[in-house]
Design an enzyme around this catalytic site. Structure first.
Site, PDB file in Angstrom:
ATOM      1  N   GLU A  68     -23.918 -16.502 -21.996  1.00 45.78           N
ATOM      2  CA  GLU A  68     -23.259 -15.869 -20.863  1.00 45.78           C
ATOM      3  C   GLU A  68     -23.652 -16.575 -19.570  1.00 45.78           C
ATOM      4  OE1 GLU A  68     -24.033 -11.686 -20.474  1.00 45.78           O
ATOM      5  OE2 GLU A  68     -22.541 -11.422 -18.885  1.00 45.78           O
TER       6      GLU A  68
ATOM      7  N   THR B 243     -17.236  -3.817 -18.932  1.00 44.17           N
ATOM      8  CA  THR B 243     -16.075  -4.488 -18.334  1.00 44.17           C
ATOM      9  C   THR B 243     -14.887  -4.453 -19.279  1.00 44.17           C
ATOM     10  OG1 THR B 243     -17.553  -5.942 -17.109  1.00 44.17           O
ATOM     11  CG2 THR B 243     -15.278  -6.686 -17.348  1.00 44.17           C
TER      12      THR B 243
ATOM     13  N   GLY C 188     -21.260  -3.713 -25.119  1.00 45.25           N
ATOM     14  CA  GLY C 188     -22.048  -2.492 -24.942  1.00 45.25           C
ATOM     15  C   GLY C 188     -23.541  -2.777 -24.886  1.00 45.25           C
TER      16      GLY C 188
END
Lengths: 332, 392
Positions: free
Chosen positions: B246, B163, B129
């Site tokens: 990431e 996602t 989030g």
């Protein structure tokens, strides 16, 4: 897996870098071909012997050494006959009587050999011409690859050798060479040596290109920091930052393929060098074009290393059919 | 200088190869090959996650103190390369790659003890989030607020592009705990149970027809203070740590190279412009693989990550998009099939015209457009490179 230079390799790199840094800066880079005296001085330092195989009386340095030396040459935008005279011709004469006649002089920087593709043997004599022979005006002898693919040595003193000067885009001098029934001595290159020679010459050229890319990017980053427009450095504009960042990605991707080619196992080397040529030539030219653009009007002049660097990169990136030929070979 | 694997590394590669050959069922391989989104669908992902966890290789990229197998960077790369070549499913990264490292780095002992084991067994499935409708690249402007009320935060706001939130039961979120300081300083990192009252998930259908993305509405959700990771106001630093994972936590090139090789097989011989594009993509991907390896090898030998590692997400996005575009072009009209049924490996799918790869090509092309947007847009990446690598 290890990417650190050995102590010997680091010494070679530092030696070449110091030698070139004493002679080339942003105002002298790529102004013209390296002087014969400087070339001889590099020979005396043992650099060419290092890059010559043991069969030809050298020290047998390999692909990593070729990469290290060539990258430094490229970084200084030095215009030299390294790839063809030392790596290609130096190996072509290995194992022949020609090695005794020319080997030492070549390694010492006293005599140049040039690579001349063209001509045919008729009644035991070489006839025909080689359209563009790089460094052909200064060459003491020629390694000729005949139309039939045979390797021969031709003495530059032969009365049947006729040379016409051709100035190339980077300021180096080539020759249009005609062979009028000249004596040609067959070269018996040891098995695998000619393929190795071509691979190393190709590797040297892409390494020079990577060195040149690094210099052109450094010069450009320095320039955009100091060049002011609209009251601030143009480096503060995002569009300029992004274009420089792109140049950096091309440089790093190119360096990656260069390393892969230099460190490839022997059976994978030809493919890896072809892959490096297929990518790096175009990346280097794009980077040089961007360097010109970011320098504005000054970039298109002969005053700065940038414009001259573009000319050098244009030449190196188009040799042997350039990226187009390399990609076609990979696609086949 | 050399690129050869040591005998131990070669033996390790054989071990990985043998495990993959024995463990990857045709169903898993097919599911992975016909995945149209970024991550495997839950049925495929759960099965593969359980197999990896049983082997002890699920959290291969975690340090041993956090429960990882203690592999070196080159071992991790070998594992990723072998998984890619074998066609293993891509597991969702929100838990394993994103919040997992955050928890073992910033979490309290109680948080580690509670969350890490459940993450590994997939009892907890995580969603991220971060983005909000008004806060994309300018993430620090986020407005979801968390107001302290005793032992709880009362959280209200609106997250987007979440996602697989419809498969998740846990959400890690950036929330604003202090509106009166510099935007970056007022942010905290919360773990939110999605079963709590006030959490609503609404689907966003992608242009491809896939349901990967969602909006998450938070309406006065009461989150225990014990589910805050790090200090109040430390959320931005944690987010930066997470985003670095990431973008650069694992290698992109092996999967691209393996997908390109599989596509080349199903596309057949290419000529002309298509052949040239395929060669250029192959070269870019090979260069990227070496760019990633160079950094890994340096880290293996004790160096700090080089700024060049900032280039890989940008490059991987572009090469990935190029590969999917090549497939669409190479398959011709068959590459423009876009059935509404999902997943592509499912029984409900109509018979593919041409090949299953052709049937999935258009959806993959469309979904791949997101690569240059998620995890920091390509424009953000270029700015980061200019700053960190060039000092601009």
């Amino acid at each position: 897996m290890n990417l650190a230079l050995s102590d010997e390799q680091a010494m070679v790199r530092d030696m070449v870098r110091r030698f070139l840094a004493d002679r080339y800066d942003a105002t002298t880079m790529a102004k013209g071909p390296m002087s014969p005296d400087d070339w001889r001085a590099l020979g005396e330092l043992g650099l060419f012997a290092l890059l010559t195989p043991e069969q030809a009386g050298g020290l047998g340095g390999g692909a990593a050494e070729v990469m290290i030396v060539s990258e430094e040459m490229g970084r200084a935008l030095a215009i030299t006959p390294l790839a063809e005279a030392i790596l290609l011709c130096g190996r072509a004469i290995a194992g022949s009587a020609a090695a005794e006649e020319w080997g030492d002089r070549l390694m010492q920087g006293d005599a140049l050999l040039a690579f001349a593709p063209g001509g045919a043997l008729v009644d035991g004599r070489l006839r025909g011409s080689a359209a563009i022979v790089r460094d052909g005006m200064d060459a003491a002898a020629f390694v000729v690859e005949t139309e039939a693919g045979a390797l021969m040595l031709v003495d530059g003193q032969d009365s049947g050798v006729r040379r016409t000067p051709v100035r190339l885009v980077d300021g180096s001098m080539a020759a249009h060479v005609r062979f009028d029934a000249v004596q040609a001595q067959p070269l018996t290159v040891p098995a695998g040596m000619w393929a190795e020679a071509q691979a190393l010459a190709g590797l040297s050229i892409v390494a020079e290109l990577v060195g040149a890319m690094a210099s052109l990017l450094d010069l450009t980053v320095d320039y955009v920091r100091q060049r002011h427009q609209f009251g601030k450095p143009i480096a503060s504009f995002q569009v300029v930052q992004h274009r420089c960042a792109r140049m950096y990605t091309w440089l790093e991707q190119s360096r990656s393929l260069l390393l892969k080619a230099a460190l490839a196992e022997e059976e994978a080397r030809v493919r890896a060098v072809t892959a490096a040529r297929a990518y790096i030539g175009d990346a280097a030219l794009k980077l040089a074009e961007e360097a010109v653009q970011l320098h504005g009007g000054m970039g298109v002049t002969d005053e700065l290393a940038i414009g001259r660097g573009l000319r050098r990169v244009l030449l190196l990136s188009r040799l042997h059919g350039g990226g187009i030929a390399a990609r076609a070979a990979l696609a086949a | 200088m050399d690129l050869a694997l040591t005998p131990e590394q070669r033996a390790f590669r054989e071990e990985v190869r043998a495990f993959l050959a024995a463990s990857l069922s045709p169903k898993l391989r097919r599911g992975a090959a016909l995945t149209s989104g970024v991550f495997a669908e839950p049925d495929i992902a759960r099965e593969w996650q359980a197999i990896l966890e049983a082997k002890g290789w699920l959290v291969y990229h975690w340090p041993d103190h956090a429960g990882g197998p203690g592999w070196t960077p080159v071992q991790r790369w070998i594992f990723e390369k072998e998984c890619a070549e074998a066609g293993a499913p891509i597991l969702p990264g929100m838990g394993l790659k994103l919040v997992g490292p955050v928890l073992y780095t910033y979490g309290t002992q109680a948080q580690k003890d509670h969350y890490l084991p459940r993450l590994r067994t997939a009892e907890h499935v995580w969603a991220q989030g971060f983005s909000e409708p008004g806060s994309g690249s300018d993430l620090a402007s986020l407005r979801t607020r968390a107001v302290r009320d005793g032992d709880h935060y009362v959280v209200s706001g609106h997250k987007i592009w979440t996602t697989q939130a419809h498969h998740a039961n846990r959400l890690f979120a950036l929330v604003r705990t202090d509106p009166h300081v510099k935007p970056q300083q007022g942010i905290s990192f919360l773990l939110i149970d999605m079963a709590l009252p006030g959490v609503t998930v609404k689907p966003i259908l992608s242009a491809s027809g896939d349901h990967e993305l969602n909006e998450v509405f938070l309406d006065e959700v009461r989150v225990p203070v014990s589910d805050r990771v790090g200090e109040e106001g430390q959320g931005w630093s944690i987010a930066k740590f997470l985003l670095e994972n990431e973008r650069g936590g694992s290698s992109f090139a092996p999967a691209i190279l393996a997908d390109l090789a599989r596509l080349r097989t199903s596309m057949g011989p290419l000529t002309g412009e298509l052949a040239d594009r395929a060669v250029r993509l192959q070269l870019e991907a090979e260069a990227l693989e070496m760019t990633e390896l160079r950094t890994l090898i340096e880290i293996e030998h004790g160096a700090a990550p080089d700024p060049r590692s900032l280039t890989t997400k940008l490059l991987a996005s572009e090469i990935r998009q190029g590969v999917e575009a090549l497939a669409v072009d190479a398959f011709g009209l068959a590459g423009l099939q876009l059935p509404v049924e999902r997943p592509f490996y499912g029984d409900a799918m109509p018979t593919p015209i041409g090949s299953p790869e052709a049937q999935v090509a258009a959806a993959r092309y469309l979904n791949a457009r997101a690569w240059s947007i998620f995890g920091g847009t390509s424009e953000i990446q270029l700015t980061l490179i200019a700053k960190a690598a060039l000092g601009l």
